[in-house]
Motif scaffolding. Structure first.
Motif, PDB file in Angstrom:
ATOM      1  N   SER A  98      -7.022  10.456  13.283  1.00 34.98           N
ATOM      2  CA  SER A  98      -7.591   9.577  12.267  1.00 34.98           C
ATOM      3  C   SER A  98      -8.734   8.777  12.872  1.00 34.98           C
ATOM      4  O   SER A  98      -8.779   8.551  14.090  1.00 34.98           O
ATOM      5  N   CYS A 120      -9.831   8.640   3.134  1.00 40.06           N
ATOM      6  CA  CYS A 120      -8.738   7.945   2.450  1.00 40.06           C
ATOM      7  C   CYS A 120      -9.265   7.297   1.165  1.00 40.06           C
ATOM      8  O   CYS A 120     -10.248   6.548   1.202  1.00 40.06           O
ATOM      9  N   SER A 168      -7.846   5.011  -0.732  1.00 44.18           N
ATOM     10  CA  SER A 168      -7.174   3.759  -1.101  1.00 44.18           C
ATOM     11  C   SER A 168      -8.139   2.659  -1.534  1.00 44.18           C
ATOM     12  O   SER A 168      -7.808   1.836  -2.388  1.00 44.18           O
ATOM     13  N   CYS A 170      -1.605   9.867  -3.414  1.00 45.50           N
ATOM     14  CA  CYS A 170      -2.100  10.532  -2.208  1.00 45.50           C
ATOM     15  C   CYS A 170      -1.028  10.538  -1.112  1.00 45.50           C
ATOM     16  O   CYS A 170      -0.395   9.522  -0.838  1.00 45.50           O
ATOM     17  N   ARG A 171      -0.858  11.694  -0.480  1.00 46.02           N
ATOM     18  CA  ARG A 171       0.071  11.825   0.641  1.00 46.02           C
ATOM     19  C   ARG A 171      -0.607  12.550   1.808  1.00 46.02           C
ATOM     20  O   ARG A 171       0.046  13.206   2.620  1.00 46.02           O
ATOM     21  N   ALA A 172      -1.919  12.409   1.902  1.00 45.86           N
ATOM     22  CA  ALA A 172      -2.692  13.134   2.912  1.00 45.86           C
ATOM     23  C   ALA A 172      -2.268  12.811   4.336  1.00 45.86           C
ATOM     24  O   ALA A 172      -2.292  13.674   5.210  1.00 45.86           O
ATOM     25  N   CYS A 173      -1.890  11.571   4.591  1.00 47.86           N
ATOM     26  CA  CYS A 173      -1.522  11.171   5.956  1.00 47.86           C
ATOM     27  C   CYS A 173      -0.312  11.946   6.467  1.00 47.86           C
ATOM     28  O   CYS A 173      -0.140  12.094   7.678  1.00 47.86           O
ATOM     29  N   ILE A 192      -8.162  12.327   9.146  1.00 47.51           N
ATOM     30  CA  ILE A 192      -8.298  11.416   8.020  1.00 47.51           C
ATOM     31  C   ILE A 192      -9.142  10.237   8.476  1.00 47.51           C
ATOM     32  O   ILE A 192      -8.909   9.679   9.560  1.00 47.51           O
ATOM     33  N   THR A 193     -10.104   9.866   7.660  1.00 46.85           N
ATOM     34  CA  THR A 193     -10.926   8.707   8.016  1.00 46.85           C
ATOM     35  C   THR A 193     -10.731   7.614   6.983  1.00 46.85           C
ATOM     36  O   THR A 193     -10.687   7.867   5.776  1.00 46.85           O
ATOM     37  N   TYR A 194     -10.563   6.403   7.475  1.00 47.41           N
ATOM     38  CA  TYR A 194     -10.322   5.239   6.636  1.00 47.41           C
ATOM     39  C   TYR A 194     -11.574   4.368   6.587  1.00 47.41           C
ATOM     40  O   TYR A 194     -12.251   4.176   7.600  1.00 47.41           O
ATOM     41  N   LYS A 233       0.809  -1.217   0.000  1.00 43.68           N
ATOM     42  CA  LYS A 233       0.000   0.000   0.000  1.00 43.68           C
ATOM     43  C   LYS A 233       0.842   1.267   0.000  1.00 43.68           C
ATOM     44  O   LYS A 233       0.535   2.237  -0.695  1.00 43.68           O
ATOM     45  N   CYS A 286      -1.865   3.847  -1.734  1.00 46.19           N
ATOM     46  CA  CYS A 286      -1.817   5.307  -1.612  1.00 46.19           C
ATOM     47  C   CYS A 286      -1.723   5.971  -2.976  1.00 46.19           C
ATOM     48  O   CYS A 286      -2.301   7.046  -3.193  1.00 46.19           O
TER      49      CYS A 286
END
Length: 218
Positions: A174, A190, A192, A202-205, A213-215, A23, A199
């Motif tokens: 998160s 997220c 993904s 994306c480099r939001a984390c 950030i919500t997964y 990932k 990812c």
């Protein structure tokens, strides 16, 4: 006086080496999820983010003996006086291949205040690299001064319950949700799950400007 670590093989031997997940766009460092302090308690709570922990299933479970042996070595290595210097060597080397990003703990979590201080030291010695540290160890995070955290280290404090609210009083957090109906307007979701569980670009984390950030749970 500690002599300079010149070779990658020596840095790997001292730290137990870095890890690579399908990932992530970069290498990471992990420990066993069995050694998580808060996570170990949450695993027994139905509906928590650690219920059915991903780091105890999939490839982590399929190659359990080999992976667990490596993780055990990494945990023991945390006590080494050369650990910080060796990690700096490895992280700088991987950045040349993957770009200036690094993730702490694709499995496992901070073990102690001393462990966190060592991570902070590594980040200070790699100022051109953005570090992302997800954690549920609130007591350890609270034990250090916010002013001691360098600007290139993004500590994201993780919420405890699926579909729950993010932890309060932290700059970056998160959460985990079962579907978009539980997302708040201010959340960054997220992407993904829409891009092969990767990812990609994306480099939001790693972005300190993104508060939560919500997964999507999978």
């Amino acid at each position: 006086m500690i002599k300079e670590i010149k070779f990658i093989k020596d840095a790997n031997k001292i730290t137990g080496g870095l890890t690579k997940t399908s990932k992530m766009p970069c290498d990471s460092f992990n420990l066993s999820a069995l050694d998580c302090k808060v996570g170990s308690r949450l695993r027994d709570i139905e509906g928590s983010v650690c219920d059915n922990c991903y780091a105890l299933s999939g490839n982590y479970k399929r190659f359990h003996k080999t992976i667990f042996k490596a993780m055990t070595k990494r945990k023991k290595a945390l006590k080494s006086k050369l650990w910080v210097q060796a990690m700096v060597k490895l992280i700088n080397a991987q950045a040349q291949r993957n770009g200036n990003y690094f993730r702490w703990h694709d499995s496992g979590d901070i073990q102690s205040i001393e462990h966190l201080k060592k991570i902070i030291n590594v980040c200070e010695l790699t100022p051109s690299i953005l570090h992302w540290l997800p954690t549920r160890e609130l007591k350890i995070i609270k034990a250090i001064k916010k002013s001691s955290v360098p600007g290139n280290l993004i500590i994201r404090v993780s919420g405890a319950m699926v579909n729950g609210k993010p932890p309060k009083n932290y700059s970056n957090t998160s959460t985990v949700i079962t579907n978009n109906l539980y997302a708040r307007k201010s959340d960054f979701i997220c992407p993904s799950n829409l891009q092969d569980n990767q990812c990609k670009n994306c480099r939001a984390c790693w972005d300190s400007k993104i508060k939560n950030i919500t997964y999507i749970k999978h």
